[in-house]
Enzyme design. Structure first.
Site, PDB file in Angstrom:
ATOM      1  N   ASP A  65      -5.582  -1.261 -15.438  1.00  8.73           N
ATOM      2  CA  ASP A  65      -5.239  -0.457 -16.622  1.00  8.73           C
ATOM      3  C   ASP A  65      -3.747  -0.194 -16.689  1.00  8.73           C
ATOM      4  OD1 ASP A  65      -5.978   1.261 -18.899  1.00  8.73           O
ATOM      5  OD2 ASP A  65      -5.277   2.899 -17.617  1.00  8.73           O
ATOM      6  N   GLU A  74       5.248  -1.726 -18.719  1.00  8.69           N
ATOM      7  CA  GLU A  74       4.360  -1.385 -19.841  1.00  8.69           C
ATOM      8  C   GLU A  74       5.195  -1.189 -21.093  1.00  8.69           C
ATOM      9  OE1 GLU A  74       1.856   1.913 -18.713  1.00  8.69           O
ATOM     10  OE2 GLU A  74       1.110   0.867 -16.949  1.00  8.69           O
ATOM     11  N   HIS A 116      -3.192   0.812 -20.381  1.00  9.99           N
ATOM     12  CA  HIS A 116      -2.979   2.202 -19.935  1.00  9.99           C
ATOM     13  C   HIS A 116      -3.781   3.152 -20.832  1.00  9.99           C
ATOM     14  CE1 HIS A 116      -0.042   5.023 -17.653  1.00  9.99           C
ATOM     15  NE2 HIS A 116      -1.197   5.639 -17.892  1.00  9.99           N
TER      16      HIS A 116
HETATM   17  P1  NAD Z   1      -4.587  13.849  -7.296  1.00  9.29           P
HETATM   18  O1  NAD Z   1      -3.227  14.446  -7.330  1.00  9.29           O
HETATM   19  O2  NAD Z   1      -5.771  14.726  -7.418  1.00  9.29           O
HETATM   20  O3  NAD Z   1      -4.745  13.005  -5.935  1.00  9.29           O
HETATM   21  C1  NAD Z   1      -3.800  12.099  -5.442  1.00  9.29           C
HETATM   22  C2  NAD Z   1      -4.223  11.792  -3.998  1.00  9.29           C
HETATM   23  O4  NAD Z   1      -3.408  10.729  -3.512  1.00  9.29           O
HETATM   24  C3  NAD Z   1      -4.017  13.008  -3.074  1.00  9.29           C
HETATM   25  O5  NAD Z   1      -5.242  13.325  -2.423  1.00  9.29           O
HETATM   26  C4  NAD Z   1      -2.966  12.524  -2.082  1.00  9.29           C
HETATM   27  O6  NAD Z   1      -3.186  13.022  -0.774  1.00  9.29           O
HETATM   28  C5  NAD Z   1      -3.184  11.010  -2.133  1.00  9.29           C
HETATM   29  N1  NAD Z   1      -2.040  10.256  -1.639  1.00  9.29           N
HETATM   30  C6  NAD Z   1      -0.721  10.491  -1.867  1.00  9.29           C
HETATM   31  N2  NAD Z   1       0.021   9.554  -1.245  1.00  9.29           N
HETATM   32  C7  NAD Z   1      -0.850   8.712  -0.604  1.00  9.29           C
HETATM   33  C8  NAD Z   1      -0.687   7.547   0.199  1.00  9.29           C
HETATM   34  N3  NAD Z   1       0.518   7.064   0.482  1.00  9.29           N
HETATM   35  N4  NAD Z   1      -1.793   6.940   0.633  1.00  9.29           N
HETATM   36  C9  NAD Z   1      -3.031   7.410   0.347  1.00  9.29           C
HETATM   37  N5  NAD Z   1      -3.243   8.523  -0.391  1.00  9.29           N
HETATM   38  C10 NAD Z   1      -2.161   9.150  -0.871  1.00  9.29           C
HETATM   39  O7  NAD Z   1      -4.580  12.710  -8.416  1.00  9.29           O
HETATM   40  P2  NAD Z   1      -5.792  12.158  -9.283  1.00  9.29           P
HETATM   41  O8  NAD Z   1      -6.157  13.165 -10.310  1.00  9.29           O
HETATM   42  O9  NAD Z   1      -6.865  11.616  -8.416  1.00  9.29           O
HETATM   43  O10 NAD Z   1      -5.019  10.975 -10.050  1.00  9.29           O
HETATM   44  C11 NAD Z   1      -4.522   9.860  -9.332  1.00  9.29           C
HETATM   45  C12 NAD Z   1      -3.474   9.135 -10.163  1.00  9.29           C
HETATM   46  O11 NAD Z   1      -4.076   8.550 -11.316  1.00  9.29           O
HETATM   47  C13 NAD Z   1      -2.382  10.041 -10.768  1.00  9.29           C
HETATM   48  O12 NAD Z   1      -1.329  10.290  -9.859  1.00  9.29           O
HETATM   49  C14 NAD Z   1      -1.910   9.264 -11.967  1.00  9.29           C
HETATM   50  O13 NAD Z   1      -0.761   8.515 -11.653  1.00  9.29           O
HETATM   51  C15 NAD Z   1      -3.064   8.313 -12.259  1.00  9.29           C
HETATM   52  N6  NAD Z   1      -3.612   8.526 -13.621  1.00  9.29           N
HETATM   53  C16 NAD Z   1      -3.725   7.458 -14.443  1.00  9.29           C
HETATM   54  C17 NAD Z   1      -4.248   7.616 -15.715  1.00  9.29           C
HETATM   55  C18 NAD Z   1      -4.431   6.441 -16.644  1.00  9.29           C
HETATM   56  O14 NAD Z   1      -4.569   6.636 -17.844  1.00  9.29           O
HETATM   57  N7  NAD Z   1      -4.483   5.224 -16.128  1.00  9.29           N
HETATM   58  C19 NAD Z   1      -4.631   8.889 -16.147  1.00  9.29           C
HETATM   59  C20 NAD Z   1      -4.522   9.960 -15.278  1.00  9.29           C
HETATM   60  C21 NAD Z   1      -4.011   9.770 -13.999  1.00  9.29           C
END
Ligand code: NAD
Length: 319
Positions: free
Chosen positions: A259, A264, A283
């Site tokens: 996605d 982008e 995205h």
């Molecule tokens: P979150 O903040 O709840 O969790 C992120 C997790 O990643 C945390 O538990 C953290 O400990 C872990 N982490 C950080 N660095 C790490 C590493 N090096 N190795 C392994 N784990 C690591 O975030 P979430 O709500 O689960 O969202 C995740 C990501 O999804 C967001 O940061 C955002 O970039 C992305 N996202 C994308 C869309 C989309 O439309 N595609 C929409 C929303 C969020």
């Protein structure tokens, strides 16, 4: 009017929802479609609050913000904002961590199911006049197969709940994960290499930071199973796209669901667009009518709360 709030850039059809909330709180909304530091500073230099979607709010831009007390981002990821620079400048950064948990987890689930059932290839085959149940190659039932989650935050935790009826074994790699949450969801926390070697589906959910750029590169793709697929709904640069194209073309891995991309919008002549074993979306994982309204409302409410000196529950930093 008590002050000005600038929306640096947005993909929505209009900003009426934001305007209504800001008007009601006594703030003037200024809408822009700025992207370069110069354009951003031209509109934001004297703003009290800044709302941001994809424009890069770098340290240079933050230095030029003379009056801003808050930068609020539409959505979860705050990789568009130099949070450390904002903190140093005493500017609060806020986001909407809960606005699209259902949508992104369902998008990842849809990619897992679509790749597991070969829907891209089967559909293309029907459209080209080939009626053949093997057009997508060998398919396997989900029950008993392993899903590996890289990052075990809110989205993958929601995903695990939604997939609970499919009988997958679930592993997760996240050095900061709470083991009690993992245990309660029946998820085994493991090292990255063990996850890559064991998983038929590897789904990436880490934020984009200096430490996660190209977290999945040639070495990691080389550790995946040849029938494994990679799903990325987090941020494009977490995966080394050049290495991914090589792995997909050479059959080192079986497919991908993507996605998000290193650039982008991704150009239509990108090699990933030519591969039938890749499910693509622009995205869009965050989007539904429900999440769009929720994210826009909460992003704007963050600004009003901070400008009015009220408690904001969605702060990313402490200033
Ligand atoms: P979150 O903040 O709840 O969790 C992120 C997790 O990643 C945390 O538990 C953290 O400990 C872990 N982490 C950080 N660095 C790490 C590493 N090096 N190795 C392994 N784990 C690591 O975030 P979430 O709500 O689960 O969202 C995740 C990501 O999804 C967001 O940061 C955002 O970039 C992305 N996202 C994308 C869309 C989309 O439309 N595609 C929409 C929303 C969020």
């Amino acid at each position: 009017m008590k002050g000005t709030v600038v929306v640096t850039d947005f993909e929505f059809a209009d900003l009426e929802l934001e305007r209504e909330i800001l008007d009601g709180a006594g703030y003037k909304l200024v809408s822009a479609q700025a992207s370069s530091p110069g354009e951003l500073l031209e509109v934001c230099a004297h703003a009290d609050g800044v709302i941001n979607q994809y424009a890069q709010i770098t340290a240079e831009v933050i230095k030029g913000l003379k009056s801003a007390k808050v930068i609020s981002r539409y959505g979860i990821g705050v990789n568009t904002i130099d949070v450390d620079a904002a903190t140093r400048a005493g500017i609060a950064v806020a986001n909407v961590p809960d606005g699209s948990l259902h949508e992104v987890s369902e998008h990842a689930a849809a990619m897992i199911l679509s790749l597991s059932r070969g829907l891209n290839e089967l559909g293309n085959s029907v459209r080209s006049g080939r009626w053949d149940y093997t057009a997508a190659g060998r398919l396997f039932r989900l029950r008993g197969r392993t899903l590996g989650l890289i990052g075990f935050g809110h989205i993958p935790q929601t995903l695990v709940g939604k997939l609970s009826g499919f009988g997958l074994n679930v592993l997760a790699y996240d050095p900061y994960a709470d083991p009690t949450v993992a245990e309660a969801l029946g998820v085994r926390l493991v090292k990255l290499d063990e996850l890559l070697a064991a998983s038929a589906f590897v789904s990436v959910h880490v934020p984009l930071t200096a430490g996660t750029k190209h977290l999945i590169g040639a070495r990691e793709l080389g550790m995946m199973r040849s029938d494994g697929v990679l799903i990325n709904t987090s941020r494009g640069p977490v995966v080394d796209e050049k290495a991914l194209v090589v792995a997909l073309k050479s059959g080192q891995i079986a497919g991908a669901g993507l996605d998000v991309f290193e650039t982008e919008p991704m150009p239509a002549d990108h090699p990933l667009c030519t591969l039938s074993n890749v499910v693509l979306s622009p995205h869009a994982a965050w989007y539904s009518e429900d999440s769009e309204a929720e994210i826009r409302r909460k992003t704007t409410e963050n600004v009003v709360e901070i400008l009015n000196g009220r408690e904001c529950a969605r702060l990313v930093n402490r200033v």
